[in-house]
Design a protein around this motif. Structure first.
Motif, short mmCIF file in Angstrom:
data_model
loop_
_atom_site.label_atom_id
_atom_site.label_comp_id
_atom_site.label_asym_id
_atom_site.label_seq_id
_atom_site.Cartn_x
_atom_site.Cartn_y
_atom_site.Cartn_z
N ARG A 190 0.91 -0.94 -0.14
CA ARG A 190 0.53 0.36 0.24
C ARG A 190 0.44 1.43 -0.09
O ARG A 190 0.44 2.05 -0.63
CB ARG A 190 -1.04 -0.09 1.13
N ALA A 191 2.07 1.08 0.70
CA ALA A 191 2.60 2.44 0.90
C ALA A 191 3.29 2.25 -0.56
O ALA A 191 3.62 3.47 -1.07
CB ALA A 191 4.15 1.92 2.01
N SER A 194 0.99 3.81 -2.84
CA SER A 194 0.39 4.76 -2.53
C SER A 194 1.26 6.12 -2.81
O SER A 194 0.97 7.30 -3.70
CB SER A 194 0.47 5.12 -0.63
N HIS A 196 2.71 6.28 -6.09
CA HIS A 196 2.78 6.07 -7.31
C HIS A 196 1.53 6.94 -7.46
O HIS A 196 1.11 7.57 -8.49
CB HIS A 196 1.78 4.41 -8.35
N GLY A 197 -0.08 7.34 -6.70
CA GLY A 197 -0.56 7.29 -6.46
C GLY A 197 -0.56 8.87 -6.15
O GLY A 197 -1.22 10.27 -6.30
N SER A 198 -0.01 9.64 -5.79
CA SER A 198 0.42 10.88 -4.64
C SER A 198 1.71 10.77 -3.97
O SER A 198 1.30 10.59 -2.90
CB SER A 198 -0.46 11.38 -4.40
N PHE A 200 3.05 13.39 -2.43
CA PHE A 200 2.41 14.30 -1.74
C PHE A 200 1.73 13.90 -0.50
O PHE A 200 1.78 13.68 0.90
CB PHE A 200 1.27 15.48 -1.83
N ALA A 201 0.96 13.14 -0.91
CA ALA A 201 0.14 12.52 0.52
C ALA A 201 0.61 11.37 0.88
O ALA A 201 0.11 11.50 2.06
CB ALA A 201 -1.07 12.11 -0.61
N ALA A 202 1.15 10.68 0.07
CA ALA A 202 1.93 9.67 1.03
C ALA A 202 2.76 9.76 1.80
O ALA A 202 2.92 9.90 2.93
CB ALA A 202 3.00 9.07 -0.24
N ARG A 203 3.83 11.41 1.60
CA ARG A 203 4.57 11.96 3.07
C ARG A 203 3.80 12.31 3.66
O ARG A 203 4.30 11.87 5.17
CB ARG A 203 4.86 12.74 2.07
N SER A 204 2.88 13.57 3.75
CA SER A 204 2.11 13.70 4.65
C SER A 204 1.38 12.57 5.83
O SER A 204 0.99 12.25 6.86
CB SER A 204 1.17 14.14 3.89
N LEU A 205 0.65 11.19 4.99
CA LEU A 205 0.44 10.14 5.77
C LEU A 205 1.53 9.55 6.68
O LEU A 205 1.82 8.04 7.12
CB LEU A 205 -0.06 9.33 5.03
N GLY A 206 3.01 9.48 6.47
CA GLY A 206 3.99 9.21 7.51
C GLY A 206 5.13 8.08 5.79
O GLY A 206 5.85 7.79 7.01
N VAL A 207 4.78 8.39 5.09
CA VAL A 207 5.29 6.75 3.97
C VAL A 207 6.85 8.08 3.55
O VAL A 207 6.75 8.88 3.33
CB VAL A 207 4.66 6.82 3.44
N ASP A 208 7.72 6.77 4.14
CA ASP A 208 9.56 7.17 3.96
C ASP A 208 9.34 7.17 2.10
O ASP A 208 9.91 6.01 1.89
CB ASP A 208 10.47 6.87 4.63
#
Lengths: 337, 256
Positions: A190-191, A194, A196-198, A200-208
């Motif tokens: 999923r990370a 995410s 691939h999806g965005s 921006f959003a991935a980082r804002s949700l804590g994905v390094d």
């Protein structure tokens, strides 16, 4: 959730059907030529499944995977022919070594994006290929490794014919599919999606995102390396030519044709392109007697363009979507009449 | 207790100063609205707080800890979450999976765990599904969990972003124009959701243009204009502030 469990069961059912197909196929097609094509399809599928994890799920590109494929093949070839160690040990050394190379080079490379990343990985593939050609003392140079590479064996059973090797290769391909399936349907998968999806959003949700790109790149390089080792012990002779840019492009085309965001796409993509290539080898010389190997580039290019225009999700999901669309329109037409 | 303290914060893009010498603070449990005309620096302020880019100077304290120099993903681990003005839905995933990504900081399965899903990994996965479904229920999307996120209408995609942002159980939630593009019914639902989140103990900082909503829900309002803080106060104080009225309606607005 009931629907969720049903989807999971469906995925497991697919893997089971695939396993049955693998075991049954050689019993029907026991002709050495067909078997050898199937072995190559299996080996290439392993590379392309890894590449799809990188391209389809994480949305990153690599035009250098033939380099990792070659690293696996050469590590296996050199270690087993020079030091006479077990091919399994050599395969493991190749996988770990390639993983370390991919990880180390990935650190600077993944600071880049899109076209720049594509160029950097292309350069990486070219450099690895040049090493195969130029390091004559180690690799045998352009004419290849002259010392004999042994066959793989399991507990004294030497896998020296296509029939036995087929089962080994497809067992590993099956394992590659199962592992990829597990990764995709996990927190890590999923990370990756995410990113691939965005981003921006991935980082804002804590994905390094840097860390995850690097890990999936390393995993896909290890897939390629294992496939390379399998190739070396199947052909038992290696030269630099199958590990060049053309092969990297071929892998990308196979991935795109099969459908990037799918675990099964790669197998179909590889099978489609391989069968087509084999067919062209017999058809083209009859039509154009003086044609060289370059026609492959033209064919790959055409296929890539056609797929990108008409079936951007790849052959399998693309056809499924077309069918859904057709059924939807038919349903509407029925309602109207 | 002050959960967020912004002091002397400045951000310049080349010659343009988007945020200039900004000071304000947010108390724990408050709903604070940031308002201002277009280009006032509201989104820049959000991007500074979530470390999308670094400030030119000044400091941002979250729970008395300097967050300047951290990366956007480290901010999330500290407990700051956000939504976006231009929707950033993961279009390649289902509605449920979008929210499940929101549980990233609250779970720990790594690549090895993903490759070999032992029982502990499977339990964690089930827990992620459960809590994600709860968040979807909160915003009223539970029955659409398995749909492709890209198929949702605009209003529901905005709700999905909120569900995804609160899935990490943040202490501070930043909402960038949550009511923009929503119809009156959806805006009512949004207000209810924001109150529910506040009752769960989440501090909320939002940028919004819909004045009716802002005046209703905000405990305090910070008004920005051309990168500067123009005023700060309760909705009543802001409504009667001459400078604010001038900034919104122009100087002539005052004469009538």
């Amino acid at each position: 959730m009931q629907d969720l469990t049903r989807r999971k069961r469906f995925r497991h059912l697919f893997i089971l059907l695939f396993t049955i197909l693998i075991f049954a196929l050689p019993l029907v097609l026991n002709n050495n030529y067909y078997l050898s094509v199937l072995v190559i399809i299996g080996i290439h599928s392993i590379v392309v499944i890894g590449l799809c994890l990188l391209m389809g799920y994480a949305g990153q590109i690599s035009l250098g995977h033939a380099g990792f494929y070659g690293l696996g093949a050469y590590t296996s070839g050199i270690i087993t022919s020079t030091y006479h160690t077990s091919p399994w040990v050599a395969m493991l050394v190749g996988a770990i070594g390639t993983g370390i190379v991919a990880y180390t080079i990935g650190i600077p490379i993944f600071k880049l994006k899109e076209h720049y990343l594509a160029l950097a990985t292309l350069g990486l593939g070219l450099i690895i290929h040049i090493i195969f050609v130029e390091e004559v003392a180690l690799t045998g140079g352009p004419s290849g490794l002259t010392r004999p590479i042994p066959y793989l064996s399991i507990g004294g059973l030497e896998l020296s014919n296509d029939f036995k090797y087929y089962y080994l290769v497809w067992l590993i391909t099956l394992l590659a599919v199962i592992i990829a399936n597990n990764v995709v349907h996990s927190r890590v998968g999923r990370a990756l999606r995410s990113i691939h999806g965005s981003e921006f959003a991935a980082r804002s949700l804590g994905v390094d995102i840097g860390k995850f790109k690097l890990r999936v790149f390393t995993l896909s390089a290890i897939y390629a390396s294992i496939a390379g080792s399998l190739y070396a012990h199947y052909i038992t002779f290696i030269s630099p030519s199958p590990f060049g840019l053309m092969t990297s492009i071929q892998f990308v085309v196979m991935a795109v044709v099969g459908g990037l965001s799918s675990i099964w796409g790669p197998v179909f993509g590889v099978a489609g392109i391989t069968v087509l290539t084999e067919a062209l080898k017999t058809v083209v010389p009859q039509l154009i007697p003086e044609a060289g190997g370059e026609y492959e580039i033209v064919v790959y290019g055409t296929i890539l363009v056609v797929i990108m225009i008409f079936l951007p999700e790849g052959l399998i999901s693309g056809l499924a979507n077309l069918y859904e669309g057709w059924r939807h329109r038919k349903g509407q037409a029925d309602e109207n009449s | 207790m002050k959960i967020l303290e912004v002091s002397k914060l400045t951000k310049s893009f080349g010659g343009v100063t988007a945020v200039n010498d900004m000071n304000f603070s947010v108390n724990s449990g408050e709903i604070i609205a940031v308002i201002g005309p277009n280009g006032a620096g509201k989104t820049t302020l959000f991007n500074l707080i979530t470390c999308i880019y670094p400030p030119t100077s000044g400091s941002i304290l979250f729970k008395q800890k300097e967050i300047r120099g951290l990366t956007a993903d480290q901010i999330a681990h500290l407990g700051i979450s956000r939504t976006f003005q231009n929707l950033q839905i993961f279009n390649n995933m289902s509605v449920l999976e979008n929210v499940m990504v929101g549980r990233h900081t609250k779970s720990k399965t790594g690549l090895l765990g993903a490759i070999f899903p032992l029982p502990a990994v499977q339990r964690e996965e089930e827990a992620i599904v459960q809590s994600s479904l709860e968040k979807l229920a909160l915003v009223g999307l539970a029955d659409k969990a398995l749909e492709a996120a890209s198929n949702l209408p605009y209003g529901e995609q905005k709700m999905l972003e909120i569900a995804r942002a609160v899935a990490m159980e943040p202490e501070l939630l930043l909402l960038d124009e949550p009511a923009a593009g929503l119809n009156p019914t959806e805006t009512r639902d949004l207000v209810e959701i924001i109150y529910k989140l506040r009752d769960q103990g989440i501090t909320i900082l939002l940028v919004e243009h819909d004045m009716e909503t802002v005046m209703e829900i905000a405990d305090r309002i910070v008004v920005l204009n051309f990168g500067n803080k123009l005023a700060e106060g309760t909705p009543y104080e802001i409504q009667n502030n001459r400078e604010v009225i001038a900034a919104y309606l122009g100087e002539e607005g005052l004469s009538c």
